[in-house]
Design a protein around this motif. Structure first.
Motif, PDB file in Angstrom:
ATOM      1  N   MET A  98      73.588  36.219 -37.951  1.00  0.00           N
ATOM      2  CA  MET A  98      74.051  36.949 -36.949  1.00  0.00           C
ATOM      3  C   MET A  98      74.836  38.079 -37.326  1.00  0.00           C
ATOM      4  O   MET A  98      74.600  39.131 -36.806  1.00  0.00           O
ATOM      5  CB  MET A  98      74.817  35.953 -36.119  1.00  0.00           C
ATOM      6  CG  MET A  98      74.221  34.752 -35.434  1.00  0.00           C
ATOM      7  SD  MET A  98      73.012  35.314 -33.778  1.00  0.00           S
ATOM      8  CE  MET A  98      74.077  35.972 -32.727  1.00  0.00           C
ATOM      9  N   SER A  99      75.580  37.697 -38.466  1.00  0.00           N
ATOM     10  CA  SER A  99      76.329  38.715 -39.022  1.00  0.00           C
ATOM     11  C   SER A  99      75.808  39.838 -40.014  1.00  0.00           C
ATOM     12  O   SER A  99      76.253  40.614 -40.632  1.00  0.00           O
ATOM     13  CB  SER A  99      77.436  38.248 -39.599  1.00  0.00           C
ATOM     14  OG  SER A  99      77.176  37.446 -40.509  1.00  0.00           O
ATOM     15  N   LEU A 120      64.902  32.374 -29.231  1.00  0.00           N
ATOM     16  CA  LEU A 120      66.402  32.783 -29.590  1.00  0.00           C
ATOM     17  C   LEU A 120      66.645  32.619 -31.156  1.00  0.00           C
ATOM     18  O   LEU A 120      67.106  33.276 -31.742  1.00  0.00           O
ATOM     19  CB  LEU A 120      67.482  32.019 -28.677  1.00  0.00           C
ATOM     20  CG  LEU A 120      67.426  32.639 -27.590  1.00  0.00           C
ATOM     21  CD1 LEU A 120      68.447  31.667 -26.561  1.00  0.00           C
ATOM     22  CD2 LEU A 120      68.131  34.132 -27.218  1.00  0.00           C
ATOM     23  N   LEU A 121      66.228  31.430 -31.663  1.00  0.00           N
ATOM     24  CA  LEU A 121      66.498  30.869 -32.992  1.00  0.00           C
ATOM     25  C   LEU A 121      65.357  31.869 -33.916  1.00  0.00           C
ATOM     26  O   LEU A 121      65.931  31.965 -35.033  1.00  0.00           O
ATOM     27  CB  LEU A 121      66.075  29.408 -32.995  1.00  0.00           C
ATOM     28  CG  LEU A 121      67.280  28.403 -32.472  1.00  0.00           C
ATOM     29  CD1 LEU A 121      66.787  27.137 -32.523  1.00  0.00           C
ATOM     30  CD2 LEU A 121      68.484  28.544 -33.333  1.00  0.00           C
ATOM     31  N   ALA A 122      64.354  31.892 -33.371  1.00  0.00           N
ATOM     32  CA  ALA A 122      63.269  32.771 -34.243  1.00  0.00           C
ATOM     33  C   ALA A 122      63.750  34.067 -34.544  1.00  0.00           C
ATOM     34  O   ALA A 122      63.899  34.727 -35.621  1.00  0.00           O
ATOM     35  CB  ALA A 122      62.103  32.776 -33.599  1.00  0.00           C
ATOM     36  N   GLY A 123      64.459  34.769 -33.279  1.00  0.00           N
ATOM     37  CA  GLY A 123      65.055  36.023 -33.575  1.00  0.00           C
ATOM     38  C   GLY A 123      66.422  35.866 -34.538  1.00  0.00           C
ATOM     39  O   GLY A 123      66.463  37.149 -35.096  1.00  0.00           O
ATOM     40  N   ILE A 124      67.195  35.021 -34.217  1.00  0.00           N
ATOM     41  CA  ILE A 124      68.200  34.826 -35.075  1.00  0.00           C
ATOM     42  C   ILE A 124      67.778  34.857 -36.493  1.00  0.00           C
ATOM     43  O   ILE A 124      68.379  35.517 -37.366  1.00  0.00           O
ATOM     44  CB  ILE A 124      69.140  33.539 -34.839  1.00  0.00           C
ATOM     45  CG1 ILE A 124      69.911  33.883 -33.461  1.00  0.00           C
ATOM     46  CG2 ILE A 124      70.277  33.125 -35.931  1.00  0.00           C
ATOM     47  CD1 ILE A 124      70.556  32.590 -32.999  1.00  0.00           C
ATOM     48  N   GLU A 156      74.378  39.520 -30.064  1.00  0.00           N
ATOM     49  CA  GLU A 156      75.552  38.852 -30.412  1.00  0.00           C
ATOM     50  C   GLU A 156      75.792  37.782 -29.548  1.00  0.00           C
ATOM     51  O   GLU A 156      76.610  36.547 -30.116  1.00  0.00           O
ATOM     52  CB  GLU A 156      76.540  40.183 -30.205  1.00  0.00           C
ATOM     53  CG  GLU A 156      76.826  40.367 -28.753  1.00  0.00           C
ATOM     54  CD  GLU A 156      78.061  41.413 -28.527  1.00  0.00           C
ATOM     55  OE1 GLU A 156      78.462  41.850 -27.486  1.00  0.00           O
ATOM     56  OE2 GLU A 156      78.604  42.001 -29.922  1.00  0.00           O
ATOM     57  N   ARG A 157      75.230  37.489 -28.379  1.00  0.00           N
ATOM     58  CA  ARG A 157      75.496  36.050 -27.492  1.00  0.00           C
ATOM     59  C   ARG A 157      74.078  35.165 -27.638  1.00  0.00           C
ATOM     60  O   ARG A 157      74.294  34.050 -27.090  1.00  0.00           O
ATOM     61  CB  ARG A 157      75.414  36.906 -25.943  1.00  0.00           C
ATOM     62  CG  ARG A 157      76.801  37.376 -25.637  1.00  0.00           C
ATOM     63  CD  ARG A 157      76.696  37.162 -24.214  1.00  0.00           C
ATOM     64  NE  ARG A 157      77.106  35.936 -23.803  1.00  0.00           N
ATOM     65  CZ  ARG A 157      76.194  35.258 -22.956  1.00  0.00           C
ATOM     66  NH1 ARG A 157      75.307  35.691 -22.507  1.00  0.00           N
ATOM     67  NH2 ARG A 157      76.649  34.063 -22.629  1.00  0.00           N
ATOM     68  N   ASP A 158      73.326  35.499 -28.812  1.00  0.00           N
ATOM     69  CA  ASP A 158      72.142  34.630 -28.654  1.00  0.00           C
ATOM     70  C   ASP A 158      72.548  33.368 -29.154  1.00  0.00           C
ATOM     71  O   ASP A 158      71.826  32.128 -28.493  1.00  0.00           O
ATOM     72  CB  ASP A 158      71.184  35.064 -29.578  1.00  0.00           C
ATOM     73  CG  ASP A 158      70.239  36.452 -29.171  1.00  0.00           C
ATOM     74  OD1 ASP A 158      70.800  36.754 -27.898  1.00  0.00           O
ATOM     75  OD2 ASP A 158      69.195  37.002 -29.543  1.00  0.00           O
TER      76      ASP A 158
END
Length: 488
Positions: free
Chosen positions: A430-431, A375-379, A386-388
């Protein structure tokens, strides 16, 4: 405050004659003259705390081992030289520059607890350290220091968990480095308990020794596990006394500590300071300060504790002071991040390292850890949903469920502290306000060569099953080991 030279000399002392010229051997001589109980009491009075990360009082550990002696079999001393905490290179530096102090300290410990065997447990990849240590062991034999005590140099695996003391004993005993529940002073390294098959059929767990409760009927001897730096302090304590040792440091953290400083600094370095030295001064003394034109954003104490932000850099380097700010001293490996470093990338890199190195005996540690890292790698790469971030926080709550070692708590400490203190940097990904980045390389040091820290870049290829293949098998190391043993 200047650097000090109690454990880490200003120049290498690798010849026995040079070591003796600085007082080497006096501690063992004093220990033999004083007797075991007096030696344990002196180590207790010194306040020496384990330098492997946890900071447990050394004398108390020695006392626990002596209190749990077997009526039939002698104890063992195991020297933990399996250094693998990211940002830490102090034990390997001591072994390169002051190996006889480690050997002498281990022999004093063996005399104090009634052990007849000392095992020096290093990684098989530590070629220079193994060479210096073996030479020092040979010198100890030639000098008559090891009378009636066997000295063994054990070359173990590369895995991070090999440095956890119960996993270390598993490896020395011929198995994979999977943490066990039974503490070494109740179940040591000597094989006198149930077979692997007996244990697995009942528990399904990979580590061999599971029992944690005292068993007065057992003949299993305890094992004393001490870190390299811890034992390097012992000869001078016994030779010069507890009060001498306490002349440096603080009341709760007496003595000195060998620090590693890497990251966004002028140089990488290893140096010894008095306990209580402000962290800001340690960064200057050992690392030359932050890079020119930059400022410190945060400092990681390895990947075990919450990060220290810039406004807390004047915190004294001691167990009590670091705990008071919600962090920890660990093994005094300080990784400095300046204001150009993306802290979301640091969180992702640290999480990946821990998830890969998890053995998988505790499924939340492995499965939730891998999910957090993904999840952090994707962020970081601006690919997150949006919920990661909410999912990361949710997984952090459960990653420690059933944990039998500290690794899962490290996920909570490191990732949690970054999400708390640097939330805006993570949310910027995220944004879409922050450019995509790759997770930072957070891994063990291979060397500190001159002023340069050499990181293990091969860890980027390491799969969560501890192989280096192109694809992940989907199994944990514990699962693979269980299947292998069942098949054989």
């Amino acid at each position: 405050m200047p650097l000090v030279y109690r454990v880490l000399p200003p120049a290498p002392l690798t010849a026995l004659d040079d070591y003796r010229a600085t007082g080497g051997g006096a501690g063992l001589e004093a220990a033999l003259a004083a007797g075991a109980d007096t030696v344990v009491a002196e180590v207790e009075a010194s306040g020496l705390r384990g330098r492997g990360g946890a900071g447990f009082p050394t004398g108390r550990k020695w006392r626990a081992v002596t209190a749990n002696r077997s009526p039939e079999l002698p104890a063992t001393v195991v020297v933990n030289g399996a250094e693998g905490e990211p940002g830490t290179f102090k034990d390997r530096t001591i072994l390169r520059m002051h190996p006889h102090a480690v050997v002498e300290g281990a022999l004093i410990a063996a005399r104090a607890i009634g052990a007849t065997h000392v095992v020096f447990a290093l990684k098989q990849t530590f070629a220079p350290e193994l060479r210096h240590l073996r030479a020092a062991v040979d010198d100890a034999h030639a000098a008559g220091w090891a009378d009636a005590i066997a000295l063994t140099v054990f070359e173990g695996p590369e895995e991070y968990l090999y440095g956890e003391e119960t996993a270390l004993l598993e490896a020395v005993d011929g198995r994979m480095p999977f943490p066990r529940i039974a503490p070494p002073f109740r179940r040591g390294v000597t094989e006198v308990v149930e077979t692997d098959a007996d244990l697995r059929s009942r528990s399904g767990l990979a580590a061999h020794v599971e029992m944690a409760a005292p068993d007065p009927s057992t003949i299993a001897p305890p094992t004393l596990v001490n870190n390299v730096e811890t034992l390097a302090n012992v000869p001078a304590i016994v030779a010069r006394g507890a009060e001498w040792f306490r002349s440096e440091g603080t009341e709760q953290s007496p003595g000195t500590i060998v620090c590693t400083v890497t990251g966004s600094t002028v140089r990488a370095g290893v140096g010894e300071v008095a306990m209580g030295t402000p962290l800001r001064d340690v960064i200057e003394l050992v690392g030359g300060g932050v890079r020119p034109g930059r400022r410190v954003k945060a400092v990681a104490t390895g990947i075990s504790n919450a990060l220290v932000p810039e406004e807390q850099l004047d915190t004294p380097v001691s167990y009590e002071a670091m705990a008071a700010i919600g962090s920890g001293l660990g093994s005094a490996g300080f990784v400095v991040f300046d204001d150009e470093v993306d802290m979301a990338a640091v969180a992702a890199g640290a999480s990946r390292f821990l998830a890969v190195e998890s053995c998988g005996q505790c499924r939340p540690c492995k499965q939730d850890g891998l999910a957090i890292a993904d999840l952090l790698a994707g962020i970081c790469r601006s690919e997150g949903g949006e919920r990661d971030l909410d999912l990361v926080r949710e997984r952090l709550q459960f990653v420690t469920d059933g944990a039998r070692c500290f690794l899962a708590y490290q996920q909570q400490n490191v990732v949690g502290s970054i999400l708390d203190r640097f939330a805006s940097e993570v949310e910027a990904h995220m944004s879409g306000k922050a450019a995509p980045v790759e997770p930072a390389l957070i891994t063990e040091l291979l060397d500190v060569a001159g002023d340069v820290a050499v990181l293990n870049e091969d860890h980027l290829r390491k799969q969560p099953d501890w192989t280096y293949g192109e694809e992940y098998s989907g199994q944990s190391p514990a699962d693979r080991d269980t299947e292998h043993r069942a098949a054989s």
